[in-house]
Design a protein around this motif. Structure first.
Motif, PDB file in Angstrom:
ATOM      1  N   ASP A 262       0.808  -1.222   0.000  1.00 53.04           N
ATOM      2  CA  ASP A 262       0.000   0.000   0.000  1.00 53.04           C
ATOM      3  C   ASP A 262       0.838   1.267   0.000  1.00 53.04           C
ATOM      4  OD1 ASP A 262      -2.273  -1.539   0.026  1.00 53.04           O
ATOM      5  OD2 ASP A 262      -2.656  -1.326   2.175  1.00 53.04           O
ATOM      6  N   SER A 263       2.052   1.224   0.543  1.00 53.98           N
ATOM      7  CA  SER A 263       2.868   2.425   0.653  1.00 53.98           C
ATOM      8  C   SER A 263       3.300   2.966  -0.700  1.00 53.98           C
ATOM      9  CB  SER A 263       4.107   2.154   1.514  1.00 53.98           C
ATOM     10  OG  SER A 263       4.946   1.177   0.908  1.00 53.98           O
ATOM     11  N   PHE A 264       3.188   2.156  -1.758  1.00 48.97           N
ATOM     12  CA  PHE A 264       3.567   2.615  -3.096  1.00 48.97           C
ATOM     13  C   PHE A 264       2.373   3.109  -3.914  1.00 48.97           C
ATOM     14  CE2 PHE A 264       7.046  -0.445  -2.143  1.00 48.97           C
ATOM     15  CZ  PHE A 264       8.108   0.439  -2.242  1.00 48.97           C
ATOM     16  N   ALA A 265       1.197   3.034  -3.366  1.00 50.15           N
ATOM     17  CA  ALA A 265      -0.008   3.355  -4.151  1.00 50.15           C
ATOM     18  C   ALA A 265      -0.035   4.815  -4.594  1.00 50.15           C
ATOM     19  CB  ALA A 265      -1.256   3.026  -3.338  1.00 50.15           C
ATOM     20  N   ARG A 266       0.486   5.711  -3.787  1.00 48.16           N
ATOM     21  CA  ARG A 266       0.344   7.132  -4.076  1.00 48.16           C
ATOM     22  C   ARG A 266       1.351   7.655  -5.099  1.00 48.16           C
ATOM     23  NH1 ARG A 266       4.242  10.209  -1.799  1.00 48.16           N
ATOM     24  NH2 ARG A 266       5.537   9.261  -0.168  1.00 48.16           N
ATOM     25  N   ASP A 267       2.506   6.967  -5.252  1.00 46.47           N
ATOM     26  CA  ASP A 267       3.561   7.545  -6.098  1.00 46.47           C
ATOM     27  C   ASP A 267       4.310   6.508  -6.921  1.00 46.47           C
ATOM     28  OD1 ASP A 267       4.888   6.331  -3.986  1.00 46.47           O
ATOM     29  OD2 ASP A 267       6.380   7.920  -3.764  1.00 46.47           O
ATOM     30  N   LEU A 268       3.630   5.427  -7.303  1.00 51.55           N
ATOM     31  CA  LEU A 268       4.308   4.356  -8.036  1.00 51.55           C
ATOM     32  C   LEU A 268       5.006   4.846  -9.306  1.00 51.55           C
ATOM     33  CD1 LEU A 268       5.010   1.359  -8.298  1.00 51.55           C
ATOM     34  CD2 LEU A 268       2.846   1.055  -9.513  1.00 51.55           C
TER      35      LEU A 268
ATOM     36  N   ALA B 243       6.474   7.637  -9.960  1.00 54.48           N
ATOM     37  CA  ALA B 243       7.724   8.283  -9.569  1.00 54.48           C
ATOM     38  C   ALA B 243       8.729   7.269  -9.049  1.00 54.48           C
ATOM     39  CB  ALA B 243       7.461   9.358  -8.514  1.00 54.48           C
ATOM     40  N   VAL B 244       8.252   6.259  -8.309  1.00 56.45           N
ATOM     41  CA  VAL B 244       9.136   5.192  -7.822  1.00 56.45           C
ATOM     42  C   VAL B 244       9.805   4.481  -8.998  1.00 56.45           C
ATOM     43  CG1 VAL B 244       9.156   2.929  -6.688  1.00 56.45           C
ATOM     44  CG2 VAL B 244       7.898   4.834  -5.656  1.00 56.45           C
TER      45      VAL B 244
ATOM     46  N   GLN C 138      14.576   3.640 -12.662  1.00 55.73           N
ATOM     47  CA  GLN C 138      15.194   3.706 -13.982  1.00 55.73           C
ATOM     48  C   GLN C 138      16.385   4.658 -13.975  1.00 55.73           C
ATOM     49  OE1 GLN C 138      12.440   4.726 -17.056  1.00 55.73           O
ATOM     50  NE2 GLN C 138      13.812   4.122 -18.714  1.00 55.73           N
ATOM     51  N   ALA C 139      16.250   5.798 -13.286  1.00 65.21           N
ATOM     52  CA  ALA C 139      17.354   6.758 -13.210  1.00 65.21           C
ATOM     53  C   ALA C 139      18.548   6.176 -12.467  1.00 65.21           C
ATOM     54  CB  ALA C 139      16.887   8.034 -12.523  1.00 65.21           C
ATOM     55  N   ALA C 140      18.287   5.247 -11.527  1.00 66.10           N
ATOM     56  CA  ALA C 140      19.362   4.600 -10.776  1.00 66.10           C
ATOM     57  C   ALA C 140      19.972   3.428 -11.520  1.00 66.10           C
ATOM     58  CB  ALA C 140      18.827   4.134  -9.425  1.00 66.10           C
TER      59      ALA C 140
ATOM     60  N   HIS D 215      11.660   1.805   1.923  1.00 71.16           N
ATOM     61  CA  HIS D 215      12.693   1.379   0.980  1.00 71.16           C
ATOM     62  C   HIS D 215      12.098   1.373  -0.431  1.00 71.16           C
ATOM     63  CE1 HIS D 215      16.399  -0.276  -0.198  1.00 71.16           C
ATOM     64  NE2 HIS D 215      16.321  -1.491   0.296  1.00 71.16           N
ATOM     65  N   GLU D 216      12.955   1.504  -1.453  1.00 73.15           N
ATOM     66  CA  GLU D 216      12.458   1.438  -2.825  1.00 73.15           C
ATOM     67  C   GLU D 216      13.582   0.989  -3.762  1.00 73.15           C
ATOM     68  OE1 GLU D 216      12.536   5.381  -5.197  1.00 73.15           O
ATOM     69  OE2 GLU D 216      11.459   5.853  -3.348  1.00 73.15           O
ATOM     70  N   PRO D 217      13.243   0.536  -4.982  1.00 71.59           N
ATOM     71  CA  PRO D 217      14.254  -0.024  -5.889  1.00 71.59           C
ATOM     72  C   PRO D 217      15.388   0.924  -6.239  1.00 71.59           C
ATOM     73  CG  PRO D 217      12.062  -0.666  -6.601  1.00 71.59           C
ATOM     74  CD  PRO D 217      11.870   0.330  -5.494  1.00 71.59           C
TER      75      PRO D 217
END
Length: 300
Positions: free
Chosen positions: A31-37, A39-40, A45-47, A245-247
């Motif tokens: 659920d924590s990614f629902a608001r800004d997936l 951008a995540v 991709q930028a990383a 945390h995020e990819p």
């Protein structure tokens, strides 16, 4: 909510890997990614994290992972899914769920059976229920030839016993988020399993023993993962609001593991990505997108 590209990560946390990376364990259906997936995904991709394996821990989340992979296909990142029942939810396993999982495994977005395995640490399902669901999913993997995405906590001996009995029937398997001891590691390597490492190694409270063990894992058996939104590395050079945390932070885990292995980040990135692509039967094009290589996983 804002969906700008860089409104979440401080400048000090915007790492870019020297070679494309595969995050083999991303819980982006959380659920924590629902608001800004979106951008995540752009930050990943930028990383230079070009491929994400979305973890399906139960039927609902596996279906969500498949839908997410379909929705974002061809948008610069390669998203794939796993489908399984986590040992915490093993008590839900029944004949209907087995049929449903078999159907999910036939979807082209699904590249592994799991997350499945044993967790004798919390025992949200009883050990007997966990073993029953685990062996049922091993049977599915034996039938469809897909690799296994495994979870194990405080159950190394029993896990090895079960996998030893099934080893000739299944193809590849990875113990994701490995945190156990030397004997357990070598037991898994003796079974020709792969090992997934996370930011646990970046934790000064509990990750010290892994720093000594990482050199013992062959590069052809090692893969990287965030297990996001969990296991945020504790040694990041800047604070992260919310501690999700995020990819996009996978390059930091790469950096830490490369340090303890005595390798360059580029060498480790290239090796672990090659291993992940072989393991999940992926092929890569110049854009960083991947497609299933279905010719390499026929039933054995």
């Amino acid at each position: 909510m804002s969906d700008t590209f860089d409104d979440f990560l401080p400048e000090a946390l915007r790492f870019t890997a020297p070679a494309p990376l595969v995050d083999i364990g991303a819980n982006l259906t959380h659920d924590s990614f629902a608001r800004d997936l979106p951008a995540v995904l752009r930050r990943a991709q930028a990383a230079n994290v070009t491929t994400l394996i979305l973890t399906g821990t139960d039927r609902e989340h596996a279906e969500q992972a498949i839908a997410m992979a379909r929705q974002h296909a061809g948008k610069g990142l390669a998203l794939h899914a796993t489908a399984g029942v986590h040992p915490h939810d093993a008590s839900s396993w029944d004949a209907d769920l087995a049929i449903a999982m078999g159907e999910l495994h036939r979807q082209p977005e699904v590249v592994a059976v799991g997350e499945c395995g044993l967790d004798f640490n919390r025992n949200f399902s009883t050990p007997a229920e966990q073993e029953r669901a685990f062996e049922a999913q091993l049977e599915l993997a034996a039938e469809n030839g897909k690799p296994l995405f495994l979870h194990e906590r405080d159950a190394g001996q029993r896990m090895r016993e079960i996998l030893h009995a099934w080893r000739d029937e299944i193809t590849d398997a990875v113990v994701h988020c490995f945190t156990a001891d030397r004997a357990t590691l070598f037991g898994y390597l003796d079974l020709d399993l792969h090992i997934g490492l996370t930011g646990w190694l970046c934790d000064e409270r509990r990750g010290h023993h892994l720093r000594e063990l990482v050199t013992q894992i062959p590069s052809t058996r090692l893969m990287l993962e965030t297990d996001c939104p969990y296991l945020l590395p504790r040694n990041l050079p800047a604070k992260l609001k919310g501690r999700r945390h995020e990819p996009a932070l996978l390059p930091w885990i790469l950096r830490e593991i490369a340090h303890w292995r005595g390798e360059s980040e580029a060498e480790l990135a290239t090796a672990t990505t090659a291993t992940a692509r072989r393991f999940f039967r992926l092929t890569a094009d110049a854009a960083g997108e991947t497609d299933r290589d279905d010719t390499t996983h026929e039933d054995s």
